[in-house]
Write an enzyme that holds these catalytic residues in place. Structure first.
Site, short mmCIF file in Angstrom:
data_model
loop_
_atom_site.label_atom_id
_atom_site.label_comp_id
_atom_site.label_asym_id
_atom_site.label_seq_id
_atom_site.Cartn_x
_atom_site.Cartn_y
_atom_site.Cartn_z
N HIS A 1 -9.89 -2.61 1.99
CA HIS A 1 -8.74 -1.83 1.51
C HIS A 1 -9.18 -0.87 0.39
O HIS A 1 -8.66 -0.88 -0.72
CB HIS A 1 -7.63 -2.76 0.99
CG HIS A 1 -6.28 -2.11 0.99
ND1 HIS A 1 -5.12 -2.80 1.28
CD2 HIS A 1 -5.88 -0.84 0.73
CE1 HIS A 1 -4.07 -1.98 1.21
NE2 HIS A 1 -4.52 -0.79 0.87
N ARG B 1 -1.48 -0.10 7.05
CA ARG B 1 -1.08 -1.45 6.66
C ARG B 1 -1.50 -2.43 7.74
O ARG B 1 -1.30 -2.15 8.93
CB ARG B 1 0.45 -1.54 6.51
CG ARG B 1 0.96 -1.12 5.15
CD ARG B 1 0.47 -2.07 4.07
NE ARG B 1 0.92 -1.67 2.75
CZ ARG B 1 0.21 -0.93 1.91
NH1 ARG B 1 -0.99 -0.49 2.28
NH2 ARG B 1 0.67 -0.64 0.71
N GLU C 1 -4.44 -9.94 3.35
CA GLU C 1 -5.51 -9.58 2.41
C GLU C 1 -5.45 -10.49 1.18
O GLU C 1 -4.37 -10.86 0.74
CB GLU C 1 -5.34 -8.11 2.00
CG GLU C 1 -5.48 -7.18 3.17
CD GLU C 1 -5.10 -5.73 2.84
OE1 GLU C 1 -4.86 -5.42 1.66
OE2 GLU C 1 -5.04 -4.94 3.78
#
Length: 296
Positions: A286, A239, A268
């Site tokens: 990601h 994360r 993000e």
């Protein structure tokens, strides 16, 4: 649209797609559900289908706030494609009786593979070397030497499913493995350190595999990065919130650490300009868990 087709649409359960999903998956969802993409809807656009939206499909990067849930009176379920659900207001979901599902275990191997890919890419400068070849640099010079990976010391922050899978792969590289987590695990022989700072000081590579949330926010700060040191490499496939991004930019810029490989970021899909400007960091969107097999 004829009335007949209209009837078909409304008999399908309504779904809100909170993040961008692979096209193949959206196609399959549309066969069974009346799908609405949040990114395409303004407040008024969401208000129209809201009473019929019973489910929500999210990913690890999705943010699902109490305010959003309050606008969806029929919401019964939030399905997260991924392991982490820290972007979802769980208290609000519980109060409203909304089921939250995620997919632990499914993508463990893919994420662990990708952690090694980032580690190798950052240490061996794969992306920079690719640019060097494409730009014609090879014709006139040599690429600089890079950092050895085999036999190095690896520190894992969070020895859960993914951390263990990373460790297994690192063993094949002859790496010496240590970890930190809330408590030592009695079923592994790896060295345990009771905090990230002590771990960072004793390893060459630090891979972040912990879960997000308040407990781990900015756990990897300027002190931890300084302890990792000028030949150290940081990898984060967990994360973005776990790493203090400003401190990381400074550490990379000043040579406090050697390099980093990041698949996750604090905001993000927006990536800090400081990171974008540096060539000793590998940046990916990601994507660690997104293989065809896992999405299927």
């Amino acid at each position: 649209m004829t009335g007949h087709h209209m009837g078909d649409q409304t008999t399908k359960p309504g779904l809100l797609l909170v993040s961008h999903l692979p096209d193949s998956l959206v196609g399959r969802l549309r066969e069974r559900f009346d799908c609405h993409l949040l990114a395409d809807l303004d407040a008024a656009g969401l208000a129209a289908p809201a009473p019929r939206l019973r489910g929500m499909v999210a990913t690890g990067e999705s943010v699902v706030s109490r305010a959003l849930m309050e606008r969806l009176p029929a919401l019964e379920m939030i399905s997260v494609l991924g392991v982490g659900y820290d972007g979802i207001d769980m208290a609000a979901a519980r109060e409203r009786g909304v089921v939250v599902a995620h997919t632990p275990g499914l993508s463990t191997d893919d994420i662990a593979d990708f952690a090694l890919a980032l580690l190798l890419a950052a240490a061996r400068q794969v992306v920079g070397a690719d640019r060097f070849v494409r730009s014609g640099g090879w014709a006139t010079g040599r690429f600089p030497m890079t950092r050895r990976v085999s036999g190095a010391r690896l520190g894992i922050v969070g020895l859960g499913r993914i951390g263990r899978a990373v460790a297994t792969r690192a063993q094949a590289f002859g790496m010496d493995i240590a970890y930190t987590g809330r408590t030592p695990k009695d079923d592994v022989a790896y060295q345990w350190y009771d905090d990230a700072l002590t771990l960072a000081a004793s390893v060459d590579f630090l891979v972040v595999c912990a879960s997000g949330g308040a407990d781990t926010r900015a756990l990897i700060d300027s002190e931890v990065l300084a302890a990792l040191g000028p030949t150290g490499v940081l990898v984060n496939i967990a994360r973005g919130s776990i790493v203090d991004e400003d401190a990381l930019v400074d550490a990379l810029r000043e040579g406090t650490i050697l390099a980093a490989g990041l698949d996750v970021f604090c905001h993000e899909p927006h990536v800090a300009h400081g990171l974008l400007a540096l060539d000793n960091v590998v940046l990916t969107p990601h994507m660690a868990s997104t293989t065809g097999a896992t999405v299927q």
